[in-house]
Design a protein around this motif. Sequence first.
Motif, PDB file in Angstrom:
ATOM      1  N   ALA A   1      27.769   1.663 -18.213  1.00 59.63           N
ATOM      2  CA  ALA A   1      28.885   2.568 -18.488  1.00 59.63           C
ATOM      3  C   ALA A   1      28.647   3.346 -19.780  1.00 59.63           C
ATOM      4  CB  ALA A   1      30.190   1.780 -18.576  1.00 59.63           C
ATOM      5  N   THR A   2      28.188   2.654 -20.806  1.00 60.86           N
ATOM      6  CA  THR A   2      27.922   3.314 -22.094  1.00 60.86           C
ATOM      7  C   THR A   2      26.800   4.332 -21.965  1.00 60.86           C
ATOM      8  OG1 THR A   2      28.639   1.313 -23.263  1.00 60.86           O
ATOM      9  CG2 THR A   2      27.335   2.902 -24.507  1.00 60.86           C
ATOM     10  N   LEU A   3      25.731   3.930 -21.283  1.00 62.31           N
ATOM     11  CA  LEU A   3      24.609   4.850 -21.091  1.00 62.31           C
ATOM     12  C   LEU A   3      25.028   6.063 -20.268  1.00 62.31           C
ATOM     13  CD1 LEU A   3      21.825   2.219 -20.342  1.00 62.31           C
ATOM     14  CD2 LEU A   3      21.809   3.816 -22.275  1.00 62.31           C
ATOM     15  N   GLY A   4      25.800   5.822 -19.224  1.00 61.19           N
ATOM     16  CA  GLY A   4      26.236   6.941 -18.383  1.00 61.19           C
ATOM     17  C   GLY A   4      27.050   7.952 -19.161  1.00 61.19           C
ATOM     18  N   ARG A   5      27.998   7.487 -19.965  1.00 60.65           N
ATOM     19  CA  ARG A   5      28.791   8.419 -20.778  1.00 60.65           C
ATOM     20  C   ARG A   5      27.896   9.188 -21.742  1.00 60.65           C
ATOM     21  NH1 ARG A   5      32.381   3.938 -20.908  1.00 60.65           N
ATOM     22  NH2 ARG A   5      31.605   3.328 -22.961  1.00 60.65           N
ATOM     23  N   ARG A   6      26.923   8.494 -22.320  1.00 63.55           N
ATOM     24  CA  ARG A   6      26.026   9.137 -23.288  1.00 63.55           C
ATOM     25  C   ARG A   6      25.191  10.208 -22.607  1.00 63.55           C
ATOM     26  NH1 ARG A   6      22.912   4.649 -25.984  1.00 63.55           N
ATOM     27  NH2 ARG A   6      25.054   4.059 -26.528  1.00 63.55           N
ATOM     28  N   PHE A   7      24.632   9.897 -21.445  1.00 65.60           N
ATOM     29  CA  PHE A   7      23.780  10.854 -20.750  1.00 65.60           C
ATOM     30  C   PHE A   7      24.576  12.060 -20.250  1.00 65.60           C
ATOM     31  CE2 PHE A   7      20.938   7.053 -19.464  1.00 65.60           C
ATOM     32  CZ  PHE A   7      20.264   7.124 -20.677  1.00 65.60           C
TER      33      PHE A   7
ATOM     34  N   THR B   1      19.762   3.790 -27.319  1.00 61.53           N
ATOM     35  CA  THR B   1      19.658   4.071 -25.890  1.00 61.53           C
ATOM     36  C   THR B   1      18.542   3.269 -25.245  1.00 61.53           C
ATOM     37  OG1 THR B   1      20.569   6.298 -26.123  1.00 61.53           O
ATOM     38  CG2 THR B   1      19.167   5.884 -24.202  1.00 61.53           C
ATOM     39  N   GLU B   2      17.377   3.267 -25.873  1.00 58.58           N
ATOM     40  CA  GLU B   2      16.212   2.606 -25.280  1.00 58.58           C
ATOM     41  C   GLU B   2      16.407   1.096 -25.176  1.00 58.58           C
ATOM     42  OE1 GLU B   2      15.114   6.562 -26.569  1.00 58.58           O
ATOM     43  OE2 GLU B   2      16.068   4.893 -27.637  1.00 58.58           O
ATOM     44  N   SER B   3      17.016   0.487 -26.191  1.00 53.56           N
ATOM     45  CA  SER B   3      17.208  -0.965 -26.139  1.00 53.56           C
ATOM     46  C   SER B   3      18.197  -1.343 -25.043  1.00 53.56           C
ATOM     47  CB  SER B   3      17.672  -1.504 -27.495  1.00 53.56           C
ATOM     48  OG  SER B   3      18.988  -1.102 -27.799  1.00 53.56           O
ATOM     49  N   ALA B   4      19.228  -0.517 -24.842  1.00 50.09           N
ATOM     50  CA  ALA B   4      20.192  -0.796 -23.778  1.00 50.09           C
ATOM     51  C   ALA B   4      19.534  -0.657 -22.404  1.00 50.09           C
ATOM     52  CB  ALA B   4      21.391   0.137 -23.900  1.00 50.09           C
TER      53      ALA B   4
ATOM     54  N   THR C   1      24.893  14.853 -22.813  1.00 50.58           N
ATOM     55  CA  THR C   1      23.699  15.509 -23.330  1.00 50.58           C
ATOM     56  C   THR C   1      23.117  16.426 -22.274  1.00 50.58           C
ATOM     57  OG1 THR C   1      22.344  13.643 -22.597  1.00 50.58           O
ATOM     58  CG2 THR C   1      23.150  13.584 -24.861  1.00 50.58           C
ATOM     59  N   PRO C   2      22.412  17.475 -22.693  1.00 50.53           N
ATOM     60  CA  PRO C   2      21.832  18.407 -21.724  1.00 50.53           C
ATOM     61  C   PRO C   2      20.884  17.714 -20.757  1.00 50.53           C
ATOM     62  CG  PRO C   2      21.744  19.303 -23.950  1.00 50.53           C
ATOM     63  CD  PRO C   2      22.178  17.881 -24.082  1.00 50.53           C
ATOM     64  N   GLU C   3      21.124  17.907 -19.467  1.00 49.68           N
ATOM     65  CA  GLU C   3      20.261  17.379 -18.405  1.00 49.68           C
ATOM     66  C   GLU C   3      20.107  15.871 -18.467  1.00 49.68           C
ATOM     67  OE1 GLU C   3      16.585  19.479 -18.509  1.00 49.68           O
ATOM     68  OE2 GLU C   3      17.518  21.440 -18.197  1.00 49.68           O
ATOM     69  N   GLY C   4      21.087  15.200 -19.117  1.00 54.99           N
ATOM     70  CA  GLY C   4      21.019  13.743 -19.197  1.00 54.99           C
ATOM     71  C   GLY C   4      19.919  13.242 -20.089  1.00 54.99           C
ATOM     72  N   ASP C   5      19.404  14.074 -20.998  1.00 53.70           N
ATOM     73  CA  ASP C   5      18.330  13.685 -21.900  1.00 53.70           C
ATOM     74  C   ASP C   5      18.801  12.535 -22.772  1.00 53.70           C
ATOM     75  OD1 ASP C   5      16.317  13.441 -23.725  1.00 53.70           O
ATOM     76  OD2 ASP C   5      16.137  15.580 -24.146  1.00 53.70           O
ATOM     77  N   PRO C   6      18.069  11.378 -22.776  1.00 50.87           N
ATOM     78  CA  PRO C   6      18.523  10.255 -23.581  1.00 50.87           C
ATOM     79  C   PRO C   6      18.355  10.462 -25.075  1.00 50.87           C
ATOM     80  CG  PRO C   6      16.383   9.755 -22.575  1.00 50.87           C
ATOM     81  CD  PRO C   6      16.866  11.074 -21.992  1.00 50.87           C
ATOM     82  N   ALA C   7      17.650  11.507 -25.488  1.00 51.73           N
ATOM     83  CA  ALA C   7      17.400  11.701 -26.918  1.00 51.73           C
ATOM     84  C   ALA C   7      18.697  12.001 -27.668  1.00 51.73           C
ATOM     85  CB  ALA C   7      16.421  12.839 -27.106  1.00 51.73           C
TER      86      ALA C   7
END
Length: 383
Positions: free
Chosen positions: A368-374, A311-314, A377-383
């Motif tokens: 797009a990938t980050l948005g689907r991932r967030f 996530t962080e690298s993207a 997850t709860p509250e859009g947490d990137p973890a």
Amino acid sequence: MTGDLAARVRAFVDAECIPRECAAHVHGPAAIDATLAELRPLAKAAGLYLPQLPQAQGGLGLNWEQRAAVFEEAGRSYLGPAALNCAAPDQPNMISLLRQGTPAQREAWLGPLAEGRIRSCFAMTEPAPGAGSDPSMLRSRARRTSDGWVIDGHKWFITGAVGARFAIVLAQTDDGPTQFIVAMDNPGVQLVRAIPALDPFAIGGHGELRFNECHVTHDAVLGEVGQGFVYAQQRLEPARLAHCMRLLGRARRALAFARDYVNQRSSFRDRLADLQQVQAMVADCHIDLHASRVMTLDCARRMDAGLPVKTESAMTKVFVSEALHRVADRAAQLCGALGMSEDAPVALILRELRPFRIYDGASELHRATLGRRFLKTPEGDPA
């Protein structure tokens, strides 16, 4: 220690690299190679060579956080990273060979690559409908034979291909995507052309390659058969981060040139530097550079700690690629007509930075990938 090393790299770039930049290097891979042949012995003698490799492989053994300042200073010149032998695609290829290569492969390819005697490329991208941003569309194929593999495929926009000694080729097999080490003098490899692209100083240009009944032996497989996508992902995350580090230096140089220009240039009886609009543009550039550096360092520290950085690298790649382009674009605007010309480095730096929003994954794909991932997850947490 790292601060002293970065200062020495800066002095080396100012004294040796920038003075050797010339018009012959624009879309001139052979001319760049000739200049690098002069610079690399100087970098070795100065103790600046191979900052990314372990000391056992002749490198400086820097971790990712330590590399950040060194890569940034080297990146102030398009010759700097390659002079230190930490430029793409050779730098990530060295890491791939170090991680997945057999002892024989490391001796045959990593050793000469690290010494700067040869160059390499990474062949994944294909013309439509083949693999691009979506590697699952891979169409190049490799089939087993009694004594090895036969590769057939069409690749393009392969950075470093012109003058490369070998390619790491991603091809589909019955067991899944697989990486192969292919010598460029293999009779089954054809360099169709060097593709003229927006960025003028890519080491080895951007090549179009065809693999026609390209026979390689069993020991050409890099890593395990069927694990090519896994290895490609392992390669891409640090490669994106290294690009951020190097291109920070290039954007800094564009801004420094623009700063000197507006400080001495007057219009309508006022220095450009005294105009609030100019001051705001310069401030925005420094904000973008600072934020880019902070994000890059955060990702580097996570990698050093062994934490996942998908996530962080993207996020870092998207933000930094766009922020650095904004810096170079403002620098060109501040310089007026001079900023549009090749009489100054700013326009060429702007051309180098624009493709970064495409290379190593387009910004739109990452978003797009980050948005689907967030969203999952709860509250859009990137973890």
